[in-house]
Design an enzyme around this catalytic site. Structure first.
Site, PDB file in Angstrom:
ATOM      1  N   LYS A  11     105.789  46.433   9.645  1.00 10.90           N
ATOM      2  CA  LYS A  11     106.156  46.589  11.051  1.00 10.90           C
ATOM      3  C   LYS A  11     105.973  48.043  11.463  1.00 10.90           C
ATOM      4  O   LYS A  11     106.497  48.947  10.813  1.00 10.90           O
ATOM      5  CB  LYS A  11     107.611  46.170  11.261  1.00 10.90           C
ATOM      6  CG  LYS A  11     108.048  46.246  12.721  1.00 10.90           C
ATOM      7  CD  LYS A  11     109.430  45.685  12.913  1.00 10.90           C
ATOM      8  CE  LYS A  11     110.527  46.676  12.667  1.00 10.90           C
ATOM      9  NZ  LYS A  11     110.542  47.822  13.581  1.00 10.90           N
ATOM     10  N   ASP A  51     105.897  46.569  16.829  1.00  7.99           N
ATOM     11  CA  ASP A  51     107.227  46.401  17.430  1.00  7.99           C
ATOM     12  C   ASP A  51     107.459  47.487  18.483  1.00  7.99           C
ATOM     13  O   ASP A  51     108.155  48.468  18.242  1.00  7.99           O
ATOM     14  CB  ASP A  51     108.253  46.493  16.280  1.00  7.99           C
ATOM     15  CG  ASP A  51     109.691  46.465  16.734  1.00  7.99           C
ATOM     16  OD1 ASP A  51     109.986  45.921  17.807  1.00  7.99           O
ATOM     17  OD2 ASP A  51     110.544  46.989  15.982  1.00  7.99           O
ATOM     18  N   LYS A  98     108.441  46.695  21.696  1.00  8.33           N
ATOM     19  CA  LYS A  98     109.501  46.209  22.605  1.00  8.33           C
ATOM     20  C   LYS A  98     109.216  46.571  24.064  1.00  8.33           C
ATOM     21  O   LYS A  98     109.999  47.267  24.713  1.00  8.33           O
ATOM     22  CB  LYS A  98     110.860  46.772  22.198  1.00  8.33           C
ATOM     23  CG  LYS A  98     111.291  46.439  20.784  1.00  8.33           C
ATOM     24  CD  LYS A  98     112.719  46.912  20.535  1.00  8.33           C
ATOM     25  CE  LYS A  98     113.194  46.682  19.133  1.00  8.33           C
ATOM     26  NZ  LYS A  98     112.606  47.545  18.107  1.00  8.33           N
ATOM     27  N   ASP A 155     108.827  46.454  31.146  1.00  6.56           N
ATOM     28  CA  ASP A 155     108.338  47.157  32.341  1.00  6.56           C
ATOM     29  C   ASP A 155     107.974  46.096  33.371  1.00  6.56           C
ATOM     30  O   ASP A 155     108.240  44.911  33.151  1.00  6.56           O
ATOM     31  CB  ASP A 155     107.121  48.023  31.954  1.00  6.56           C
ATOM     32  CG  ASP A 155     106.958  49.244  32.863  1.00  6.56           C
ATOM     33  OD1 ASP A 155     107.151  49.097  34.094  1.00  6.56           O
ATOM     34  OD2 ASP A 155     106.621  50.319  32.350  1.00  6.56           O
ATOM     35  N   THR A 201     120.153  44.285  17.282  1.00  5.10           N
ATOM     36  CA  THR A 201     121.159  44.019  16.234  1.00  5.10           C
ATOM     37  C   THR A 201     122.129  45.199  16.068  1.00  5.10           C
ATOM     38  O   THR A 201     123.103  45.092  15.326  1.00  5.10           O
ATOM     39  CB  THR A 201     120.481  43.704  14.883  1.00  5.10           C
ATOM     40  OG1 THR A 201     119.388  44.597  14.698  1.00  5.10           O
ATOM     41  CG2 THR A 201     119.977  42.283  14.839  1.00  5.10           C
ATOM     42  N   ARG A 239     115.238  50.385   5.905  1.00  3.23           N
ATOM     43  CA  ARG A 239     115.825  51.352   4.975  1.00  3.23           C
ATOM     44  C   ARG A 239     116.178  50.812   3.587  1.00  3.23           C
ATOM     45  O   ARG A 239     115.995  51.553   2.611  1.00  3.23           O
ATOM     46  CB  ARG A 239     117.034  52.034   5.646  1.00  3.23           C
ATOM     47  CG  ARG A 239     116.584  53.014   6.727  1.00  3.23           C
ATOM     48  CD  ARG A 239     117.693  53.353   7.695  1.00  3.23           C
ATOM     49  NE  ARG A 239     117.995  52.224   8.567  1.00  3.23           N
ATOM     50  CZ  ARG A 239     118.877  52.270   9.569  1.00  3.23           C
ATOM     51  NH1 ARG A 239     119.544  53.382   9.806  1.00  3.23           N
ATOM     52  NH2 ARG A 239     119.077  51.212  10.330  1.00  3.23           N
TER      53      ARG A 239
HETATM   54  O1  C5P Z   1     116.257  50.164   8.433  1.00  2.00           O
HETATM   55  P1  C5P Z   1     116.565  48.818   8.999  1.00  2.00           P
HETATM   56  O2  C5P Z   1     116.457  47.694   8.004  1.00  2.00           O
HETATM   57  O3  C5P Z   1     117.870  48.806   9.787  1.00  2.00           O
HETATM   58  O4  C5P Z   1     115.388  48.588  10.049  1.00  2.00           O
HETATM   59  C1  C5P Z   1     115.386  47.536  10.983  1.00  2.00           C
HETATM   60  C2  C5P Z   1     114.147  47.635  11.820  1.00  2.00           C
HETATM   61  O5  C5P Z   1     114.159  46.556  12.755  1.00  2.00           O
HETATM   62  C3  C5P Z   1     114.045  48.917  12.646  1.00  2.00           C
HETATM   63  O6  C5P Z   1     112.671  49.264  12.679  1.00  2.00           O
HETATM   64  C4  C5P Z   1     114.512  48.507  14.034  1.00  2.00           C
HETATM   65  O7  C5P Z   1     113.843  49.217  15.044  1.00  2.00           O
HETATM   66  C5  C5P Z   1     114.093  47.037  14.087  1.00  2.00           C
HETATM   67  N1  C5P Z   1     114.849  46.198  15.008  1.00  2.00           N
HETATM   68  C6  C5P Z   1     116.227  46.023  14.919  1.00  2.00           C
HETATM   69  N2  C5P Z   1     116.881  45.210  15.809  1.00  2.00           N
HETATM   70  C7  C5P Z   1     116.196  44.556  16.746  1.00  2.00           C
HETATM   71  C8  C5P Z   1     114.802  44.723  16.853  1.00  2.00           C
HETATM   72  C9  C5P Z   1     114.160  45.540  15.938  1.00  2.00           C
HETATM   73  O8  C5P Z   1     116.839  46.586  14.046  1.00  2.00           O
HETATM   74  N3  C5P Z   1     116.838  43.724  17.571  1.00  2.00           N
END
Ligand code: C5P
Length: 238
Positions: free
Chosen positions: A32, A59, A61, A64, A122, A214
């Site tokens: 991603k 991603d 998002k 607009d 989230t 992460r």
């Molecule tokens: O590091 P982590 O596992 O928290 O990364 C989650 C990834 O998913 C990040 O790149 C974040 O931008 C993305 N994301 C999210 N919640 C959403 C949409 C995308 O955490 N609703």
């Protein structure tokens, strides 16, 4: 459905991405690319990842006016990515325009990228949603409302918490994709995520794909972390 966990490449530079990917010995991954990497490196990073043989979820998002989103989606589709997204809060017209952009940007004979919408991030808590967005209904209701709106607009699915996947599928059908970030294997750092789930729980709740950042990118051994998460997600290491 057996799928690879989608690895969130939340890095600032191409060399950081390459150093990270080098630990995977050429294995084809589903990665991603988010706003951090894309805004600092441009479309070339996507071309680079595709040339390496990876599937790419771009991603960005988008949120607009419909015309702008349509034209942008058309351009992004030319990068031959596999998945794109918008914010459902942009509305039905905007989501339909996004899909029109994708359809017009997909070369004849090529598969169009999947298009999904973000419901509620989230990292958003029910309290923040109510106080900051002034949405008075429970968070789950807001998520389901956005999921149905997304389906009405003709999109393939939503980004949501794994904790919401089951209810979303009940309201939209089993083909509707639930792509779930906020994944934290037991014992890993939660960070800024709020509505989290383990890979196994996400599977049980009916998630279609998990997005993991992460817990893999910051792990001492990213390959081992990926393999463990993949195994917990699919039940077997494939
Ligand atoms: O590091 P982590 O596992 O928290 O990364 C989650 C990834 O998913 C990040 O790149 C974040 O931008 C993305 N994301 C999210 N919640 C959403 C949409 C995308 O955490 N609703």
């Amino acid at each position: 459905m057996i799928t690879r966990p989608i690895i969130a490449l939340d890095f600032a530079t191409v060399s950081q991405v390459d150093a990270f990917l080098s630990t995977f010995n050429g294995e084809s991954l589903f990665v991603k690319v988010g706003i951090e990497l894309f805004y600092q490196n441009g479309p070339a990073i996507v071309t680079h990842l595709k040339q390496l043989g990876h599937d790419v979820f771009l991603d960005l998002k988008l949120h607009d006016i419909p015309n702008t989103v349509q034209r942008s989606m058309k351009g992004l589709t030319a990068l031959e990515v596999d998945m794109l997204n918008v914010h459902a809060a942009g509305g039905q017209d905007m989501m339909e325009a996004a899909m029109e952009g994708i359809l017009s940007g997909t070369p004849t004979g090529k598969k169009r990228p999947k298009l999904i919408a973000v419901t509620q991030l989230t990292s958003t808590t029910p309290l923040a949603m109510q106080q900051e967005q002034l949405i008075a209904v429970p968070l789950m209701e807001s998520v389901i409302h956005y999921a149905k709106l997304t389906q009405l607009a003709g999109l393939d699915g939503v980004v949501c918490s794994a904790l919401e996947a089951r209810k979303i599928k009940e309201n939209t059908g089993k083909e509707f994709l639930c792509v779930t970030p906020g994944i934290r294997p037991t014992g890993t750092d939660v960070g800024d995520q709020k509505r989290i789930s383990t890979p196994a729980m996400a599977k049980k709740e009916g998630a279609s794909y998990i997005v993991v950042g992460r817990p893999i990118t910051q792990a001492d051994d990213p390959l081992a972390a990926y393999r463990t998460i993949k195994e917990q997600w699919n039940g077997v290491d494939k």
